[in-house]
Motif scaffolding. Structure first.
Motif, short mmCIF file in Angstrom:
data_model
loop_
_atom_site.label_atom_id
_atom_site.label_comp_id
_atom_site.label_asym_id
_atom_site.label_seq_id
_atom_site.Cartn_x
_atom_site.Cartn_y
_atom_site.Cartn_z
N LEU A 1 -31.74 21.87 52.59
CA LEU A 1 -31.17 21.63 51.22
C LEU A 1 -29.54 21.21 51.52
CD1 LEU A 1 -30.69 21.53 48.05
CD2 LEU A 1 -30.71 24.16 48.24
N VAL A 2 -28.93 22.16 52.41
CA VAL A 2 -27.51 22.13 52.57
C VAL A 2 -27.07 20.65 53.23
CG1 VAL A 2 -25.38 22.94 53.68
CG2 VAL A 2 -27.02 24.48 52.28
N ALA A 3 -27.87 20.42 54.24
CA ALA A 3 -27.56 19.11 54.92
C ALA A 3 -27.73 17.94 53.99
CB ALA A 3 -28.52 19.08 56.26
N GLN A 4 -28.73 17.89 53.24
CA GLN A 4 -29.24 16.89 52.29
C GLN A 4 -28.13 16.55 51.29
OE1 GLN A 4 -31.39 14.51 52.34
NE2 GLN A 4 -32.78 15.02 53.86
N SER A 5 -27.65 17.69 50.94
CA SER A 5 -26.33 17.81 50.07
C SER A 5 -25.20 17.15 50.58
CB SER A 5 -25.98 19.22 49.41
OG SER A 5 -27.05 19.69 48.75
N ALA A 6 -24.79 17.38 51.72
CA ALA A 6 -23.80 16.78 52.42
C ALA A 6 -23.82 15.47 52.49
CB ALA A 6 -23.42 17.40 53.69
N GLU A 7 -25.09 14.69 53.07
CA GLU A 7 -25.45 13.64 52.99
C GLU A 7 -25.10 12.72 51.68
OE1 GLU A 7 -29.24 10.69 53.96
OE2 GLU A 7 -29.46 12.50 53.98
N ARG B 1 -39.07 16.16 73.68
CA ARG B 1 -38.55 16.60 75.11
C ARG B 1 -37.63 18.03 75.10
NH1 ARG B 1 -36.09 11.77 78.73
NH2 ARG B 1 -38.01 10.67 79.33
N LEU B 2 -36.89 18.14 73.71
CA LEU B 2 -35.96 19.14 73.69
C LEU B 2 -36.08 20.09 72.27
CD1 LEU B 2 -32.64 17.18 74.24
CD2 LEU B 2 -33.59 18.32 75.86
N PRO B 3 -35.51 21.25 72.56
CA PRO B 3 -35.60 22.13 71.29
C PRO B 3 -35.28 21.48 70.09
CG PRO B 3 -34.80 23.51 72.96
CD PRO B 3 -34.62 21.87 73.55
N ARG B 4 -36.11 21.23 69.15
CA ARG B 4 -35.76 20.49 67.84
C ARG B 4 -34.74 21.19 67.12
NH1 ARG B 4 -42.25 19.80 67.52
NH2 ARG B 4 -42.27 17.90 68.93
N ARG B 5 -34.40 22.43 66.97
CA ARG B 5 -33.58 23.12 66.44
C ARG B 5 -32.25 22.69 66.98
NH1 ARG B 5 -30.69 28.61 67.16
NH2 ARG B 5 -31.15 28.22 69.22
N ALA B 6 -31.92 22.78 68.27
CA ALA B 6 -30.74 22.36 68.85
C ALA B 6 -30.15 20.71 68.40
CB ALA B 6 -30.86 22.45 70.56
N LEU B 7 -31.35 20.11 68.71
CA LEU B 7 -30.96 18.44 68.21
C LEU B 7 -30.43 18.54 66.68
CD1 LEU B 7 -33.90 16.37 69.45
CD2 LEU B 7 -31.62 16.52 70.15
N MET B 8 -30.97 19.27 65.75
CA MET B 8 -30.55 19.42 64.42
C MET B 8 -29.26 20.08 64.26
SD MET B 8 -34.05 20.62 62.96
CE MET B 8 -33.72 20.82 61.02
N ILE B 9 -28.78 21.01 64.98
CA ILE B 9 -27.67 21.69 64.90
C ILE B 9 -26.52 20.85 65.35
CG2 ILE B 9 -26.07 23.34 66.00
CD1 ILE B 9 -28.58 25.22 66.05
N LEU C 1 -21.41 21.61 58.12
CA LEU C 1 -21.13 22.91 58.80
C LEU C 1 -22.11 23.96 58.67
CD1 LEU C 1 -17.30 22.69 59.43
CD2 LEU C 1 -19.08 22.08 61.01
N ALA C 2 -22.06 24.14 57.26
CA ALA C 2 -23.06 25.14 56.96
C ALA C 2 -24.60 24.95 57.15
CB ALA C 2 -22.76 25.32 55.28
N ALA C 3 -25.07 23.90 57.01
CA ALA C 3 -26.24 23.58 57.52
C ALA C 3 -26.49 23.78 58.96
CB ALA C 3 -26.52 22.06 57.27
N ALA C 4 -25.44 23.60 60.07
CA ALA C 4 -25.71 23.98 61.35
C ALA C 4 -25.84 25.55 61.63
CB ALA C 4 -24.45 23.41 62.02
N VAL C 5 -24.80 26.15 60.80
CA VAL C 5 -25.16 27.87 60.92
C VAL C 5 -26.17 28.28 60.39
CG1 VAL C 5 -23.97 29.76 59.98
CG2 VAL C 5 -22.45 27.84 60.57
N LEU C 6 -27.01 27.84 59.32
CA LEU C 6 -28.35 28.29 58.91
C LEU C 6 -29.33 28.07 59.94
CD1 LEU C 6 -28.28 27.04 55.29
CD2 LEU C 6 -28.42 29.24 56.11
N LEU C 7 -29.10 26.83 60.84
CA LEU C 7 -30.26 26.37 61.73
C LEU C 7 -30.11 27.55 63.21
CD1 LEU C 7 -29.72 22.48 61.64
CD2 LEU C 7 -32.02 23.94 61.00
N VAL C 8 -28.85 28.08 63.22
CA VAL C 8 -28.72 29.15 64.19
C VAL C 8 -29.57 30.20 64.33
CG1 VAL C 8 -27.04 30.48 65.60
CG2 VAL C 8 -26.44 28.29 64.99
#
Length: 424
Positions: free
Chosen positions: A18-24, A70-78, A179-186
């Protein structure tokens, strides 16, 4: 739909989405408004800008799919959200200094769109790892409901900020949201996946593409998505200059009308669980393309009847119907695709949005030569084609959601195993 019905890690993913889509959406609504009203872009310039904003879907989706498998999907999103925040902060700084130009706006918008593509590939591939199979439909509806909230509020907020105080506040808000979206993914703990033997990326791309393009249900879905996205962006690219000139709308009015697209998505997402329970699954799949055709016809009607209300109704329809398509086809793809291929198959779906720069480029050419009205009529023809493709396919005859047979293949399986037919 009660939040407690879904696992806590998924709920955190939904909030991050939600937060990432709002930013976009704040950024994507502000960029063309600034280009048209502050930098003087016309139909041709707006088309070139939208081409830059959508080209990453064509160029970045497949590499992102390989990385997502190949990689952790969460890390890619962050990483994607952090990169988007940096690009938005650069736009903010240039805008505050008064040195923002069309090429700079397009280049930084391109970087933002690259981050969006990575997020869009990794997030749906992560959902089945956080949610049991029986809850996939509910989870996808929840994800799309979060996205509709962003579509409803983002364009209106972006337009209002640009109209009232210029570009700086809009891009500052979008950067903070990323930035808030990245923090939530952590805070999400992603389940470990089996180690994957590294091969040439092109072989991995071919493996995912072969599965999707040979699948009798996924292939027509991909074709329909490609044509829909071409028609959608053909219409959307010319809408801002068309509405500013033909419908006499300013920045705030444009933002409000664009926000009706998000409201339509919200209505469709809220109704989706009940619709999926009451209608055959295939009929739900076919509803979105028909709604897109109806929306294009209503927008074309504004050529004779220049009414903001009709334009708003068109965008509302364009959101309400196709959201059912997104929810149903995402669930279909997750159900029939082996987990080890899901990132690459999802990437192909995201890549169909690479047809959007084609639509934007066509809008730049046709709009520059014959005006926005010709683009609206061409969009009607393309929406007719995409509705015909899906209704001629076996996907609309599904009574329920098909299931993948067999257990997921281990990472050591030979590549040829993925080419066995998927029985349903």
């Amino acid at each position: 739909m009660r939040p407690s019905s879904l696992p806590a890690p998924f709920r955190r993913l939904a909030w991050s989405n939600l937060v990432a889509q709002s930013a976009e959406q704040v950024a994507l609504s502000a960029i063309p408004i600034v280009a048209v009203l502050a930098l003087g872009a016309g139909e041709g310039g707006a088309g070139l800008l939208q081409t830059a904003l959508t080209l990453p879907f064509l160029l970045v989706a497949l590499p992102a799919g390989v990385l997502a498998d190949r990689l952790p999907r969460r890390a890619l999103m962050i990483g994607a959200e952090a990169a988007r925040a940096l690009a938005l902060l650069a736009i903010l700084a240039l805008g505050a200094a008064g040195t923002l130009t069309g090429p700079l706006l397009a280049g930084l918008g391109f970087a933002c769109a690259c981050a969006t593509v990575v997020f869009s590939v990794a997030a749906p591939a992560l959902v089945p790892a956080l949610v049991p199979p029986s809850r996939l439909g509910t989870a996808n509806a929840r994800i799309e409901l979060a996205r509709t909230l962003a579509f409803a509020g983002g364009p209106a907020l972006g337009g209002a900020l640009v109209g009232a105080a210029g570009a700086v506040p809009a891009f500052g808000l979008a950067a903070g949201l990323s930035l808030a979206a990245a923090v939530l993914l952590v805070g999400i703990r992603e389940p470990a996946r089996p180690a994957v033997a590294r091969r040439h990326p092109w072989r991995e791309v071919r493996e995912g593409a072969a599965f999707a393009l040979r699948h009798p249900l996924l292939r027509p879905v991909l074709v329909t998505q490609g044509v829909f996205n071409t028609a959608f962006f053909l219409l959307l690219t010319v809408f801002v200059p068309y509405a500013a000139r033909h419908l006499a709308l300013g920045a705030t009015g444009l933002g409000l009308i664009l926000g009706l697209y998000g409201l339509g998505m919200m209505a469709g997402a809220l109704l989706a669980p009940a619709i999926l329970r009451r209608l055959p699954f295939g009929i739900v799949v076919g509803t979105g393309p028909v709604a897109g055709l109806a929306a294009a016809l209503v927008m074309a009607l504004t050529i004779r009847l220049p009414s903001p209300a009709l334009a708003g109704a068109s965008l509302f329809l364009l959101g309400a119907g196709p959201i059912l398509w997104v929810i149903s086809t995402t669930t279909l793809r997750q159900a029939v695709t082996p987990p080890r291929l899901l990132g690459r198959v999802t990437a192909l779906s995201v890549m169909t949005q690479g047809a959007r720069p084609v639509g934007a480029a066509v809008a730049a050419l046709v709009g520059g030569l014959a005006g926005a009205e010709a683009c609206l009529l061409l969009a009607v023809a393309l929406f007719l084609v995409q509705a015909g493709v899906i209704w001629a396919s076996p996907a609309v005859r599904l009574a329920g959601l098909p299931k993948r047979t067999g257990a997921p293949q281990p990472a050591s399986s030979r590549p040829s195993a993925s080419r066995q037919p998927c029985r349903m």
